[in-house]
Design a protein around this motif. Structure first.
Motif, PDB file in Angstrom:
ATOM      1  N   ILE A  44      63.727 116.132 -72.429  1.00  0.00           N
ATOM      2  CA  ILE A  44      62.697 115.154 -72.116  1.00  0.00           C
ATOM      3  C   ILE A  44      61.321 115.817 -72.096  1.00  0.00           C
ATOM      4  O   ILE A  44      61.153 116.931 -71.598  1.00  0.00           O
ATOM      5  CB  ILE A  44      63.004 114.467 -70.771  1.00  0.00           C
ATOM      6  CG1 ILE A  44      62.033 113.326 -70.502  1.00  0.00           C
ATOM      7  CG2 ILE A  44      63.000 115.468 -69.631  1.00  0.00           C
ATOM      8  CD1 ILE A  44      62.423 112.483 -69.300  1.00  0.00           C
ATOM      9  N   ASP A  64      66.310 110.297 -66.699  1.00  0.00           N
ATOM     10  CA  ASP A  64      66.085 111.149 -67.867  1.00  0.00           C
ATOM     11  C   ASP A  64      66.728 110.551 -69.117  1.00  0.00           C
ATOM     12  O   ASP A  64      66.230 110.732 -70.229  1.00  0.00           O
ATOM     13  CB  ASP A  64      66.650 112.554 -67.628  1.00  0.00           C
ATOM     14  CG  ASP A  64      65.758 113.374 -66.713  1.00  0.00           C
ATOM     15  OD1 ASP A  64      64.653 112.901 -66.380  1.00  0.00           O
ATOM     16  OD2 ASP A  64      66.166 114.495 -66.333  1.00  0.00           O
ATOM     17  N   ASP A  65      67.850 109.857 -68.939  1.00  0.00           N
ATOM     18  CA  ASP A  65      68.561 109.286 -70.077  1.00  0.00           C
ATOM     19  C   ASP A  65      68.261 107.801 -70.269  1.00  0.00           C
ATOM     20  O   ASP A  65      68.943 107.121 -71.044  1.00  0.00           O
ATOM     21  CB  ASP A  65      70.077 109.480 -69.917  1.00  0.00           C
ATOM     22  CG  ASP A  65      70.494 110.930 -70.130  1.00  0.00           C
ATOM     23  OD1 ASP A  65      69.724 111.668 -70.782  1.00  0.00           O
ATOM     24  OD2 ASP A  65      71.555 111.323 -69.636  1.00  0.00           O
ATOM     25  N   GLY A 123      58.634 112.224 -68.847  1.00  0.00           N
ATOM     26  CA  GLY A 123      59.152 112.414 -67.505  1.00  0.00           C
ATOM     27  C   GLY A 123      58.185 111.909 -66.446  1.00  0.00           C
ATOM     28  O   GLY A 123      58.594 111.281 -65.461  1.00  0.00           O
ATOM     29  N   LYS A 140      58.180 108.042 -66.402  1.00  0.00           N
ATOM     30  CA  LYS A 140      59.378 107.523 -65.755  1.00  0.00           C
ATOM     31  C   LYS A 140      59.311 107.698 -64.245  1.00  0.00           C
ATOM     32  O   LYS A 140      59.721 106.813 -63.483  1.00  0.00           O
ATOM     33  CB  LYS A 140      60.620 108.223 -66.326  1.00  0.00           C
ATOM     34  CG  LYS A 140      60.983 107.771 -67.736  1.00  0.00           C
ATOM     35  CD  LYS A 140      62.207 108.494 -68.252  1.00  0.00           C
ATOM     36  CE  LYS A 140      62.669 107.904 -69.579  1.00  0.00           C
ATOM     37  NZ  LYS A 140      63.849 108.603 -70.122  1.00  0.00           N
ATOM     38  N   GLN A 192      66.070 110.142 -60.082  1.00  0.00           N
ATOM     39  CA  GLN A 192      65.260 110.833 -61.092  1.00  0.00           C
ATOM     40  C   GLN A 192      66.138 111.396 -62.207  1.00  0.00           C
ATOM     41  O   GLN A 192      65.781 111.316 -63.390  1.00  0.00           O
ATOM     42  CB  GLN A 192      64.460 111.958 -60.443  1.00  0.00           C
ATOM     43  CG  GLN A 192      63.179 111.500 -59.759  1.00  0.00           C
ATOM     44  CD  GLN A 192      62.316 112.674 -59.357  1.00  0.00           C
ATOM     45  OE1 GLN A 192      62.776 113.586 -58.671  1.00  0.00           O
ATOM     46  NE2 GLN A 192      61.067 112.657 -59.776  1.00  0.00           N
TER      47      GLN A 192
END
Length: 265
Positions: free
Chosen positions: A130, A217-218, A135, A138, A213
């Motif tokens: 990422i 990531d996915d 990141g 998000k 968190q």
């Protein structure tokens, strides 16, 4: 103009083109292109980038920098160029350390630009680490969601005092209440509004935040984060209301009747 760039890219993707002019000339073209973009002379700027793309060695530093400059001004065009470049690298070509490293660079750029352009990520994108910008985006959105959300699957949810302090410091003023007591009194009001009786609430900790968190990531798209937050079933179960002389459910250490239980319902 864009078609011309694509044609030059196709040409320069041919195996091992040599750079007869040297890196100094390429750098001069790149510097001039950036100057021309600053002066809003885009057509001439792209001509300078074409000069680099048509002569510099495929996947060399000047070649990659030329597309990165395009990325700064036309990310959608740069994404197409990265995809086209990736298509030219064959499985045999990946045996070359230079081409293998270049392919990973292109794949990372593909993921970065797809995220920036609001295009859902693919399985192949998720195999690449990422990017810091993705990141960060998000994390900001996740903080917004956990600040907004107080009920999941009909079960009230709140952050414990340690997590609340950390999350408040992570966000701009106003996202989380600056006074923790105001936050817990708001949760108390939500609990009282549910009509009385025993209620099991969900107390979330920093460990829950870190798990959320990791799950993001996915996430293929920002819209997926709401599903991740709603589906998270971590945290400690807390029964409400406690007895008046028992410690308050909010974790203040004060008796309920002198904390969130005041004034009485």
């Amino acid at each position: 103009m864009d078609d011309s760039i694509a044609e030059k890219l196709r040409a320069c993707c041919a195996p091992a083109l040599s750079d007869d002019r040297g890196e100094d000339a390429d750098q001069a073209h790149l510097d001039h292109a950036e100057y021309l973009f600053d002066e809003n002379e885009d057509a001439d700027a792209y001509a300078e980038l074409n000069a680099v793309l048509s002569s510099a060695t495929f996947l060399s530093e000047p070649w990659l920098r030329a597309i990165e400059i395009v990325e700064d001004h036309k990310p959608a065009l740069a994404l197409g160029m990265y995809l086209l470049a990736m298509e030219t690298i064959t499985p045999e070509g990946l045996r070359s350390p230079v081409h293998a490293a270049g392919y990973l660079h292109l794949a990372a750029a593909r993921r970065r630009l797809k995220w920036e352009l609001d295009i859902p990520l693919s399985d192949a994108d998720l195999l690449i680490g990422i990017d810091s910008a993705e990141g960060m985006a998000k994390s900001w959105r996740l903080l917004d969601l956990v600040a907004e959300s107080q009920v999941a699957d009909e079960q009230p949810r709140f952050w414990d005092r340690g997590a609340l302090a950390a999350l408040t410091q992570s966000r701009p003023r106003g996202t989380f209440p600056e006074q923790p007591d105001a936050y817990y009194l708001e949760i108390e009001a939500v609990l009282r509004a549910r009509g009385g009786g025993r209620i099991v609430a969900n107390r979330m900790s920093l460990a829950d935040w870190k798990r959320l968190q990791g799950l993001t990531d996915d996430a293929r798209h920002l819209e997926d984060l709401q599903t991740i937050v709603s589906g998270h079933d971590g945290g400690a179960r807390v029964e409400w209301p406690p007895k008046r002389n028992e410690p308050c459910w909010c974790g203040s250490g004060v008796k309920y009747k002198k904390c969130c239980g005041w004034p009485p319902g």
